[in-house]
Design an enzyme around this catalytic site. Structure first.
Site, mmCIF file in Angstrom:
data_model
loop_
_atom_site.group_PDB
_atom_site.id
_atom_site.type_symbol
_atom_site.label_atom_id
_atom_site.label_comp_id
_atom_site.label_asym_id
_atom_site.label_seq_id
_atom_site.Cartn_x
_atom_site.Cartn_y
_atom_site.Cartn_z
ATOM 1 N N ASP A 8 0.812 -1.225 0.000
ATOM 2 C CA ASP A 8 0.000 0.000 0.000
ATOM 3 C C ASP A 8 0.849 1.280 0.000
ATOM 4 O O ASP A 8 0.631 2.179 0.823
ATOM 5 C CB ASP A 8 -0.919 0.030 1.241
ATOM 6 C CG ASP A 8 -1.706 -1.253 1.444
ATOM 7 O OD1 ASP A 8 -2.134 -1.855 0.446
ATOM 8 O OD2 ASP A 8 -1.899 -1.650 2.610
ATOM 9 N N GLU B 222 -11.491 -0.376 -3.560
ATOM 10 C CA GLU B 222 -10.689 0.167 -2.458
ATOM 11 C C GLU B 222 -9.489 0.917 -3.044
ATOM 12 O O GLU B 222 -9.300 0.978 -4.270
ATOM 13 C CB GLU B 222 -10.200 -0.952 -1.530
ATOM 14 C CG GLU B 222 -9.244 -1.918 -2.212
ATOM 15 C CD GLU B 222 -8.772 -3.055 -1.324
ATOM 16 O OE1 GLU B 222 -9.261 -3.235 -0.191
ATOM 17 O OE2 GLU B 222 -7.888 -3.803 -1.784
HETATM 18 O O1 FUB Z 1 -3.217 -3.530 3.541
HETATM 19 C C1 FUB Z 1 -4.528 -3.798 3.942
HETATM 20 C C2 FUB Z 1 -5.498 -3.523 2.844
HETATM 21 O O2 FUB Z 1 -5.196 -4.325 1.703
HETATM 22 C C3 FUB Z 1 -5.485 -2.128 2.300
HETATM 23 O O3 FUB Z 1 -6.072 -1.186 3.151
HETATM 24 C C4 FUB Z 1 -6.180 -2.355 1.026
HETATM 25 O O4 FUB Z 1 -6.135 -1.288 0.135
HETATM 26 C C5 FUB Z 1 -5.480 -3.583 0.525
HETATM 27 O O5 FUB Z 1 -4.278 -3.266 -0.104
#
Ligand code: FUB
Length: 338
Positions: free
Chosen positions: A32, A241
């Site tokens: 991320d 997301e």
């Molecule tokens: O790293 C945890 C979660 O996985 C992140 O918040 C999402 O975007 C995905 O990458």
């Protein structure tokens, strides 16, 4: 602090068989990556993946991260410095578990670290922590940002001085539980999958002190080429997301992950709050379930930071990477095949 060497992508005939890029750090797992240029240096704010021994599930319980390591580089292919722990769950008064994808911003001599973490009731909220240094350590505010929820904050500072936070994520990110404006603990663990309008990311203007929302939380509307909202069933284009906003030649580019279809895609608008019109794929699927990205300009070239699972082969033990982002003359982004 420790320093590791970045290997440039292979430039010989074997390059076709090699991954596009190599992991930026190899002694810890990172994911991320939110990258920014602060004071002429590249700073990366990633998640710090760990082996927590928790079985994999759609809620993402196995992503049980406890702290952030902040990284920096003088140039894209230069050595990476790990500045050590910049913020830990134990130092956030209201936090329960799972420190997920962060972002950072700078204003008037202060660096701000924005982070999603579950509170003690197991509901994701977004917090803010401050430091006088881009590499931390950061001190968290006593409470989460009022009105914040879900995950994946990304802060965009416009040329007029206004700042906006984009946030939200489906499934484990709990966005589908906020459809009424209040948290519904009994809501489904996944979003609707029929031909109803997709659940969108959220955006809120930030206050002048960068620590609060200044105004309502709005939906980030994403439209198709005919001007109609994308549908929940349109899983290769709808928001899942990992939203990110950058500005290029006066246009606002909102990019995001499609989650269960594993793409990074983008949509373009005329205002930071949208609406945005879907344009295309930025990156085809990487090795691993998720990828999560940021887009940043460094010395006149644009780069995308992202992650895959090259080092571990496990979805919850990821490694960050970077590669150049190329565009057509009309500003369209060329699809990257990692
Ligand atoms: O790293 C945890 C979660 O996985 C992140 O918040 C999402 O975007 C995905 O990458």
């Amino acid at each position: 602090e420790t320093t590791a060497t970045t290997k440039p992508a292979a430039a010989d005939s074997a390059a076709a068989k090699q991954p596009l890029s190599q992991p930026l750090v190899k002694d810890i797992y990172t994911a991320d990556p939110s990258a920014h240029v602060f004071a002429g240096k590249i700073y990366i704010y990633p998640s710090h993946d760990i082996e927590a021994g928790i079985p994999e599930n759609d809620k993402g319980d196995h992503f049980a991260m406890n702290d952030y390591h902040i990284l920096s580089m003088d140039s894209v292919n230069g050595p990476v410095t790990d500045h050590g722990v910049g913020l830990a769950v134990k130092d956030i008064p209201w936090a329960g578990r799972q420190l997920w994808a962060p972002d950072a911003a700078f204003k008037n001599g202060t660096y701000y670290l924005y982070f999603p973490v579950k509170d003690k009731q197991d509901v994701f909220r977004i917090g803010v922590a401050t430091s006088t240094s881009p590499s931390g350590p950061f001190k968290a505010e006593a409470t989460p940002i009022a009105g914040s929820f879900s995950i994946d904050p990304a802060v965009f500072q416009d040329t007029d001085g206004n700042a906006y936070m984009y946030f939200g994520g489906l499934w484990g990110g709990q966005l589908q539980r906020w459809q009424t404006g209040k948290y519904d603990a009994n809501a489904a663990e996944k979003e609707p999958s029929t031909a109803v309008p997709a659940l969108n990311a959220r955006v809120a203007k930030l206050s002048a002190d960068m620590k609060h929302f200044d105004g309502p939380v709005q939906e980030v509307k994403i439209l198709d080429e005919a001007g109609k909202p994308l549908l929940a069933s349109d899983t290769k284009r709808r928001f899942f997301e990992g939203g990110w906003l950058h500005k290029y030649q006066g246009k606002y580019y909102f990019s995001y992950s499609t989650g269960d279809t594993h793409l990074l895609v983008y949509a373009v608008g005329d205002k930071p709050t949208g609406p945005f019109t879907y344009k295309g794929v930025i990156m085809e699927p990487v090795q691993g379930w998720t990828t999560h990205h940021s887009i940043v300009e460094v010395k006149g070239k644009w780069y995308i930071f992202y992650h895959d699972t090259q080092l571990s082969g496990k979805t919850w033990l990821r490694n960050i990477k970077v590669t150049e982002l190329k565009r057509g003359a009309d500003g369209s982004i060329e699809t990257i095949v990692p």
